[in-house]
Design an enzyme around this catalytic site. Structure first.
Site, mmCIF file in Angstrom:
data_model
loop_
_atom_site.group_PDB
_atom_site.id
_atom_site.type_symbol
_atom_site.label_atom_id
_atom_site.label_comp_id
_atom_site.label_asym_id
_atom_site.label_seq_id
_atom_site.Cartn_x
_atom_site.Cartn_y
_atom_site.Cartn_z
ATOM 1 N N GLU A 232 -9.203 -11.183 -7.946
ATOM 2 C CA GLU A 232 -7.898 -9.945 -7.677
ATOM 3 C C GLU A 232 -6.993 -10.048 -8.651
ATOM 4 O O GLU A 232 -6.367 -9.062 -9.318
ATOM 5 C CB GLU A 232 -7.657 -9.918 -6.297
ATOM 6 N N HIS B 272 -1.913 -5.659 1.681
ATOM 7 C CA HIS B 272 -3.189 -6.455 1.208
ATOM 8 C C HIS B 272 -3.069 -7.487 0.518
ATOM 9 O O HIS B 272 -1.963 -8.068 -0.152
ATOM 10 C CB HIS B 272 -4.253 -5.726 0.390
ATOM 11 N N LYS C 81 0.707 -1.309 -0.024
ATOM 12 C CA LYS C 81 -0.022 -0.053 0.024
ATOM 13 C C LYS C 81 0.923 1.298 -0.097
ATOM 14 O O LYS C 81 1.978 1.269 0.115
ATOM 15 C CB LYS C 81 -0.777 -0.090 1.357
ATOM 16 N N TYR D 249 -12.206 -2.938 -4.614
ATOM 17 C CA TYR D 249 -12.881 -3.211 -3.234
ATOM 18 C C TYR D 249 -14.458 -2.825 -3.107
ATOM 19 O O TYR D 249 -15.050 -2.575 -2.369
ATOM 20 C CB TYR D 249 -12.202 -1.918 -2.352
ATOM 21 N N ASN E 297 -2.587 0.081 6.563
ATOM 22 C CA ASN E 297 -1.848 -1.480 7.144
ATOM 23 C C ASN E 297 -1.102 -1.900 6.250
ATOM 24 O O ASN E 297 -0.733 -3.151 6.365
ATOM 25 C CB ASN E 297 -3.180 -2.121 7.746
HETATM 26 P P1 CMP Z 1 -7.589 -5.012 2.851
HETATM 27 O O1 CMP Z 1 -6.902 -6.269 3.224
HETATM 28 O O2 CMP Z 1 -6.839 -4.031 1.984
HETATM 29 O O3 CMP Z 1 -9.017 -5.000 2.713
HETATM 30 C C1 CMP Z 1 -9.885 -3.901 2.984
HETATM 31 C C2 CMP Z 1 -9.199 -2.788 3.796
HETATM 32 O O4 CMP Z 1 -10.266 -1.850 4.524
HETATM 33 C C3 CMP Z 1 -8.239 -3.314 4.821
HETATM 34 O O5 CMP Z 1 -7.197 -4.334 4.405
HETATM 35 C C4 CMP Z 1 -8.142 -2.218 5.672
HETATM 36 O O6 CMP Z 1 -7.045 -1.332 5.329
HETATM 37 C C5 CMP Z 1 -9.386 -1.168 5.451
HETATM 38 N N1 CMP Z 1 -10.365 -1.343 6.561
HETATM 39 C C6 CMP Z 1 -10.668 -0.061 7.198
HETATM 40 N N2 CMP Z 1 -11.454 -0.091 8.467
HETATM 41 C C7 CMP Z 1 -11.498 -1.601 8.247
HETATM 42 C C8 CMP Z 1 -12.671 -2.506 8.987
HETATM 43 N N3 CMP Z 1 -13.231 -1.903 9.938
HETATM 44 N N4 CMP Z 1 -12.800 -3.844 8.752
HETATM 45 C C9 CMP Z 1 -11.914 -4.138 7.704
HETATM 46 N N5 CMP Z 1 -11.165 -3.341 6.828
HETATM 47 C C10 CMP Z 1 -10.962 -2.081 7.061
#
Ligand code: CMP
Length: 150
Positions: free
Chosen positions: A126, A115, A9, A49, A112
């Site tokens: 994906e 992904h 990311k 997403y 974070n």
């Molecule tokens: P990712 O694996 O990229 O998939 C969806 C993303 O949404 C997740 O990582 C997080 O970075 C983001 N996100 C933010 N808030 C939430 C939440 N409450 N639950 C799940 N994903 C979240």
């Protein structure tokens, strides 16, 4: 060989962590089967997403994911989907185990660091979302090289 999709990311790319993150996957005997650097558009974020559209965190997620370049990866190897999920750690960095990418590099639930696909169906979707079949390469990984960095 099983394939999965992973993304480094914008916060991790901007912090100069891309090489270290890819090295962790390679050290787990996963091969980079496809790779691209791209700044996601709003349409990319809404397509990739799609399942999260309408959720309370979607606007912040889309804003962040379009804020800078990210790296899209296809990783191949035995149990690639589960391996990459384990190496990445829990989505919420507060719950990520020490030694995982998110424990080390994530700064919040949204930022974070990485992904990855959560199962075979999402991996197929994906991978196809980001790469044409001719952009994905399968090759024999050299175990000797992987061992030297383990
Ligand atoms: P990712 O694996 O990229 O998939 C969806 C993303 O949404 C997740 O990582 C997080 O970075 C983001 N996100 C933010 N808030 C939430 C939440 N409450 N639950 C799940 N994903 C979240």
């Amino acid at each position: 060989m099983e394939k999965t999709f992973a993304m480094i990311k914008p916060n991790a790319v901007q912090s100069g962590l891309a090489g270290r993150i890819i090295a962790r996957y390679e050290s787990a005997r996963l091969s980079v089967a496809a790779i691209r650097l791209k700044q996601m558009t709003k349409a990319d974020a809404e397509g990739f997403y799609a399942e999260h559209i309408g959720k309370p965190f979607f606007a912040e997620l889309a804003q962040f994911m379009t804020s800078g370049v990210s790296i899209q990866l296809v990783l191949a190897g035995e149990n690639a989907i589960a391996k990459v999920r384990a190496i990445n750690g829990a989505t919420n960095p507060a719950k990520a185990e020490p030694g995982t990418i998110r424990y080390d590099f994530a700064t919040s639930m949204t930022e974070n660091a990485v992904h990855s696909s959560d199962g075979p169906e999402s991996a197929a979707r994906e991978i196809a979302f980001w790469f044409k079949p001719e952009e994905i390469f399968e090759y024999e990984a050299n175990d000797q090289r992987a061992k030297s960095v383990l």
